[in-house]
Design an enzyme around this catalytic site. Structure first.
Site, mmCIF file in Angstrom:
data_model
loop_
_atom_site.group_PDB
_atom_site.id
_atom_site.type_symbol
_atom_site.label_atom_id
_atom_site.label_comp_id
_atom_site.label_asym_id
_atom_site.label_seq_id
_atom_site.Cartn_x
_atom_site.Cartn_y
_atom_site.Cartn_z
ATOM 1 N N GLN A 96 -9.575 -24.526 -5.035
ATOM 2 C CA GLN A 96 -7.899 -24.163 -5.419
ATOM 3 C C GLN A 96 -7.294 -24.173 -4.315
ATOM 4 O O GLN A 96 -6.135 -23.831 -5.021
ATOM 5 C CB GLN A 96 -7.691 -22.632 -6.460
ATOM 6 C CG GLN A 96 -9.001 -22.599 -7.630
ATOM 7 C CD GLN A 96 -8.967 -20.991 -8.033
ATOM 8 O OE1 GLN A 96 -9.846 -20.461 -7.998
ATOM 9 N NE2 GLN A 96 -7.845 -20.592 -7.996
ATOM 10 N N PHE A 111 -11.737 -20.260 -11.738
ATOM 11 C CA PHE A 111 -10.841 -18.825 -12.112
ATOM 12 C C PHE A 111 -10.835 -17.325 -11.259
ATOM 13 O O PHE A 111 -10.927 -16.517 -11.780
ATOM 14 C CB PHE A 111 -12.127 -18.036 -13.823
ATOM 15 C CG PHE A 111 -12.827 -19.419 -14.719
ATOM 16 C CD1 PHE A 111 -11.722 -19.307 -15.330
ATOM 17 C CD2 PHE A 111 -13.879 -19.488 -14.169
ATOM 18 C CE1 PHE A 111 -12.478 -19.884 -16.293
ATOM 19 C CE2 PHE A 111 -14.733 -20.217 -15.624
ATOM 20 C CZ PHE A 111 -13.890 -21.166 -15.923
ATOM 21 N N ARG A 157 -0.462 -6.757 -8.392
ATOM 22 C CA ARG A 157 -0.309 -7.070 -9.645
ATOM 23 C C ARG A 157 -0.671 -5.837 -10.860
ATOM 24 O O ARG A 157 0.102 -5.544 -11.565
ATOM 25 C CB ARG A 157 -0.850 -8.749 -9.620
ATOM 26 C CG ARG A 157 -0.744 -8.983 -11.369
ATOM 27 C CD ARG A 157 -1.275 -11.240 -11.614
ATOM 28 N NE ARG A 157 -0.114 -11.561 -11.281
ATOM 29 C CZ ARG A 157 0.713 -12.076 -11.100
ATOM 30 N NH1 ARG A 157 1.117 -12.138 -12.526
ATOM 31 N NH2 ARG A 157 1.796 -12.860 -10.549
ATOM 32 N N ARG A 207 -8.453 -14.527 -12.590
ATOM 33 C CA ARG A 207 -7.862 -14.900 -14.096
ATOM 34 C C ARG A 207 -7.452 -13.026 -14.803
ATOM 35 O O ARG A 207 -8.096 -12.370 -14.699
ATOM 36 C CB ARG A 207 -8.304 -15.300 -15.067
ATOM 37 C CG ARG A 207 -8.106 -15.931 -15.766
ATOM 38 C CD ARG A 207 -8.841 -16.339 -17.200
ATOM 39 N NE ARG A 207 -7.993 -17.753 -17.617
ATOM 40 C CZ ARG A 207 -8.556 -18.622 -18.405
ATOM 41 N NH1 ARG A 207 -10.245 -19.083 -19.042
ATOM 42 N NH2 ARG A 207 -8.024 -19.457 -19.324
ATOM 43 N N ALA A 254 -2.188 -18.509 -9.934
ATOM 44 C CA ALA A 254 -1.154 -17.575 -10.979
ATOM 45 C C ALA A 254 -0.219 -18.301 -11.900
ATOM 46 O O ALA A 254 1.039 -17.852 -12.127
ATOM 47 C CB ALA A 254 -0.092 -17.407 -9.482
ATOM 48 N N GLU A 305 -3.627 -17.680 -17.277
ATOM 49 C CA GLU A 305 -3.946 -16.014 -17.470
ATOM 50 C C GLU A 305 -3.623 -15.224 -18.485
ATOM 51 O O GLU A 305 -4.872 -14.502 -19.592
ATOM 52 C CB GLU A 305 -3.324 -14.752 -15.804
ATOM 53 C CG GLU A 305 -4.455 -16.419 -15.048
ATOM 54 C CD GLU A 305 -3.317 -15.935 -13.905
ATOM 55 O OE1 GLU A 305 -2.618 -16.034 -13.138
ATOM 56 O OE2 GLU A 305 -4.532 -14.579 -12.874
HETATM 57 N N1 LUZ Z 1 -2.395 -15.348 -5.995
HETATM 58 C C1 LUZ Z 1 -1.527 -14.803 -5.534
HETATM 59 C C2 LUZ Z 1 -2.633 -14.995 -7.484
HETATM 60 O O1 LUZ Z 1 -1.881 -14.856 -4.534
HETATM 61 N N2 LUZ Z 1 -1.144 -14.009 -6.315
HETATM 62 C C3 LUZ Z 1 -0.640 -13.352 -7.138
HETATM 63 O O2 LUZ Z 1 0.281 -12.946 -7.563
HETATM 64 C C4 LUZ Z 1 -1.666 -14.077 -8.109
HETATM 65 N N3 LUZ Z 1 -1.228 -14.065 -9.392
HETATM 66 C C5 LUZ Z 1 -2.408 -14.400 -10.082
HETATM 67 C C6 LUZ Z 1 -3.169 -15.515 -9.531
HETATM 68 N N4 LUZ Z 1 -3.330 -15.487 -8.859
HETATM 69 MO MO1 MOS Z 2 -6.211 -16.863 -9.607
HETATM 70 S S1 MOS Z 2 -7.048 -15.312 -10.547
HETATM 71 O O1 MOS Z 2 -6.788 -17.864 -8.873
HETATM 72 O O2 MOS Z 2 -4.827 -17.206 -10.061
#
Ligand code: LUZ
Ligand code: MOS
Length: 751
Positions: free
Chosen positions: A197, A228, A310, A342, A511, A692
């Site tokens: 990713q 994910f 988060r 996710r 995110a 998400e």
């Molecule tokens: N990744 C990240 C994330 O580095 N910061 C975030 O706030 C986040 N939120 C959702 C999924 N990946």
């Molecule tokens: Mo994420 S949990 O790779 O948005």
């Protein structure tokens, strides 16, 4: 001509069905290519007394073995630099790579692995949050978010409840395992194909670990077979291991984890164990909440601090809590490092408060829906989050009303009570929960994206961004946006392979915000080209191709770069205040479950999901995200359970023992819809992120199970952990039956 807002088919829909879609391991073997694997630690915590690779070296077909001594650097990490690519003297989790093996064949790899002599002295491992707390083994500092006067509110409280929310981890179960191929170029340069990713992070880490400059490493990602969050950071390890082999041997090198290894050596969703104390009035208004969140971070920090942040920012969810104290601590254990998944801590935070609301309702003998709507964020007042961000364009009150009406909640609640009074074999439960998910990375600098747009003389267009396609449809959405900018057919626009050569210093596709940010950057590039074309056109309204030809002959550039940085966001992690999110995606769901009273087996009878996703860029793709997210979340909360041996070996490392949802687990009646609105003007084409947020609506399924149990518990609050597997439900039923042996029948509970 417009394609935004239409259910344009996913770019890869045909390729996925026909098998034309290419994944890393579909690439034909290059001449001289080596297969790569690694010996990983078989113990969760230990000291390496001795390591002898001489016998393994002489296995026929084995080309090289490497340890951390062969790396220029061994230490890295996305937030804290605490992670080792290859173990040094101490191993801290089962699956930790120790020796990299490169060979001509899979047989040689296996024989070499077996021939490595390693002696590890066992040290005491830590596997639970409780044990880590006892030993004060934490990753980073405890963080806090606070508002109001919690002590005073508790002192004046009419009711107080205390408890602990416990959820287990989960495996990402992407269908395509972690995979990378590294090709050596001239003068130490490297090109990697990586199922990641985050191509920029792979580039940065590979360059760092091998002592190269970042401009010597190119990383490309065509697509992933699911990610994910599991490939936000942890795709870096296989890529770096393949890169090490290619760099040393000057031969192409490929590593592909098989499913069992992948499940054993990579981390997953964070287990949480959150202690809470809540104060509320007799009519159900929450006056104060104190929550201590504890996550199991595993052996290295990975993204755990951002995930905890988060989680902390989602404990309020859809509800205004005037006095609140949230603390978040990450436990260091001897499990593989847990990572993005996710929802990124959001689900664990939201489940905590939704579970509390369910308990308040049982305590007060009220409908949980009434407690929820009463505490819901307001439109013009009671609309400030504990960290100070205002909930703008709040659709939650409307979502509650509409979702409850569409689901016929009130009538079905009566029907459930009647059913439970009548049935001796089954038990039903009904619950309505909400989601308010903050959109933006909570690390400010990650909220940026760049794009490259090339227009060709036949009128076709190529667009490249840092976004990676993992099945979620980001490429389709970017194509739609670019086609609309130029006013051309979507068939004229191709999204090119993601490559660090075209887009530099990009953020992970994560995110939920890849389409928001990369789409905006692509549009920015298009607008620069369009401005130049408008000058050439000078109001003549030339046809597209004619205009391009004329611009070209006048030596006007038909390509450009675009850039986007999310405006108006701030986060102070130390003080726990700020405006971390550009906007919130919201939703509401009603779920009904049926439990077999004798076996604990649970079925979802019906789920109604209603979301605010603004003006969707692609309603077809967004529906796919809504249904997939919901089902994936239901799997985490009800089916999927990670089991370990007492020494920490994962027992559930394949689909035979780890149960992800399948078609039979989808609710028998499953209604998905969204309310369309144009209010979210802060984002591209008034759309909202959708990747998400729907996962968190599956918490309605968990709460429905809890609701079902409450019909038997005789006014007591039923305890239930996630995942609420059949086994967990049966244990709770048995507990309740034991307590209630001489108690009145369920009908007398009056619920
Ligand atoms: N990744 C990240 C994330 O580095 N910061 C975030 O706030 C986040 N939120 C959702 C999924 N990946
Ligand atoms: Mo994420 S949990 O790779 O948005």
């Amino acid at each position: 001509m417009s394609s935004v807002g239409k259910p344009v088919p996913h770019d890869s829909a045909r390729g996925h069905v026909t098998g034309e879609s290419l994944y890393v391991d579909d690439m034909p073997l290059a001449r001289n290519e080596l297969l790569v694997d690694f010996l990983w630690s078989p113990v969760a915590h230990g000291r390496i007394r001795s390591l002898d690779t001489t016998a393994a070296c002489s296995v026929p077909g084995v080309v090289a073995l490497y340890t951390y001594h062969d790396l220029a650097h061994n230490l890295f990490g996305p937030i804290l630099k605490d992670e080792l690519l290859l173990a040094e003297d101490v191993v801290t989790f089962i699956g930790q790579p120790i020796v990299v093996i490169a060979a001509e064949s899979r047989e040689a790899l296996l024989a070499a692995k077996a021939a490595i002599k390693i002696d590890i002295e066992r040290l005491e491992p830590v596997f639970t949050i409780d044990e880590a707390k006892r030993r004060k083994q934490f990753i980073g500092p405890t963080r806090r978010i606070a508002r109001g006067d919690v002590a005073a509110a508790f002192a004046a409280a009419q009711n107080i409840l205390e408890g602990t929310w416990i959820n287990g981890g989960a495996d990402h179960f992407y269908l395509e395992g972690q995979a990378a191929i590294a090709y050596p170029g001239e003068f130490d340069s490297l090109t990697l194909l990586s199922s990641t990713q985050n191509p920029s992070e792979v580039q940065e880490v590979v360059a760092h670990l091998l002592g190269l400059q970042e401009n010597q490493v190119v990383v490309t990602t065509k697509r992933m077979g699911g990610a994910f969050g599991g490939k936000e950071c942890q795709a870096t390890h296989p890529a770096a291991i393949a890169a090490l082999v290619a760099h040393k041997t000057k031969r192409p090198a490929r590593i592909v984890y098989n499913k069992d290894d992948d499940m054993r050596v990579t981390g997953g969703r964070h287990p949480f164990q959150n202690d809470y104390k809540v104060a509320f009035t007799n009519d159900g208004m929450i006056t104060a909440l104190k929550v201590d969140l504890f996550s199991d971070g595993g052996a290295f920090a990975d993204l755990s601090p951002a995930i905890m942040a988060r989680a902390m920012c989602h404990v309020d969810n859809a509800y205004f809590i005037p006095n609140i104290e949230i603390a978040g601590s990450i436990c260091r254990t001897n499990h593989p490092p847990n990572t993005a998944f996710r929802g990124f801590g959001g689900p664990q935070g939201v489940a905590t408060i939704e579970n509390i609301l369910e308990e308040i309702a049982v305590h007060l003998k009220r409908d949980p829906l009434e407690i929820r709507t009463k505490n819901c964020y307001g439109i013009d007042d009671r609309n400030v989050t504990p960290y100070g961000e205002v909930v703008r364009n709040n659709w939650l009150p409307r979502l509650f009303t509409e979702c409850v009406d569409r689901a016929d909640y009130r009538r079905r609640r009566i029907a459930v009570a009647e059913f439970n009074a009548r049935s001796k074999t089954h038990l039903r439960g009904l619950a309505c929960t909400a989601v308010k998910f903050g959109i933006s990375f909570n690390t400010k600098f990650l909220n940026q994206a760049n794009a490259l747009v090339n227009v060709y003389l036949d009128g076709s267009v190529q667009v490249s961004t840092g976004a990676t396609e993992m099945g979620q449809g980001v490429n389709t959405k970017i194509r739609q946006l670019v086609a609309d900018e130029f006013g051309i057919d979507i068939g004229m626009v191709s999204v090119m392979i993601t490559s660090t050569e075209k887009n530099n210093n990009t953020s992970a596709t994560a995110a939920s915000s890849a389409a928001d940010m990369n789409g905006s950057a692509a549009v920015d590039a298009c607008r620069k080209i369009k401005a130049r074309l408008a000058e050439v056109d000078a109001g003549r309204k030339l046809p597209w191709r004619k205009l391009l030809r004329e611009a070209y002959e006048k030596r006007v550039s038909l390509g450009d770069r675009g850039f986007y940085a999310t405006q108006g966001i701030e986060w102070d992690a130390e003080r726990g205040v700020g405006n971390p999110f550009l906007y919130y995606t919201q939703g509401c769901a009603v779920s009904e479950v049926e439990i077999d009273r004798f076996t604990g087996m649970m079925r979802i009878l019906r789920s109604d999901v209603l979301m605010d996703i603004g003006k969707p860029l692609n309603p077809g793709i967004d529906r796919g995200q809504m249904s997939g997210g919901f089902i994936q979340g239901a799997g985490w909360l009800t089916n999927e359970e990670m089991r370990y041996t007492p020494v920490g070996e994962l027992l559930t490392h394949s689909p035979t023992t780890y149960k992800i949802p399948n078609i039979q687990d989808v609710p028998e009646v499953f209604n998905l819809d969204y309310i369309e609105n144009e209010a979210n003007t802060v984002n591209i084409r008034a759309s909202k992120a959708v990747g998400e947020p729907p996962l968190l609506l599956s918490i309605s399924v968990f709460c429905a199970v809890k609701n079902a149990l409450s019909y038997l518990s005789n006014g007591a609050i039923p305890k239930l952990r996630a995942p609420a597997t059949g086994e967990e439900i049966l244990m709770r039923l048995t507990e309740i039956k034991k307590k209630a042996r001489f108690a009145p029948s369920p009908m007398a509970v009056g619920r």
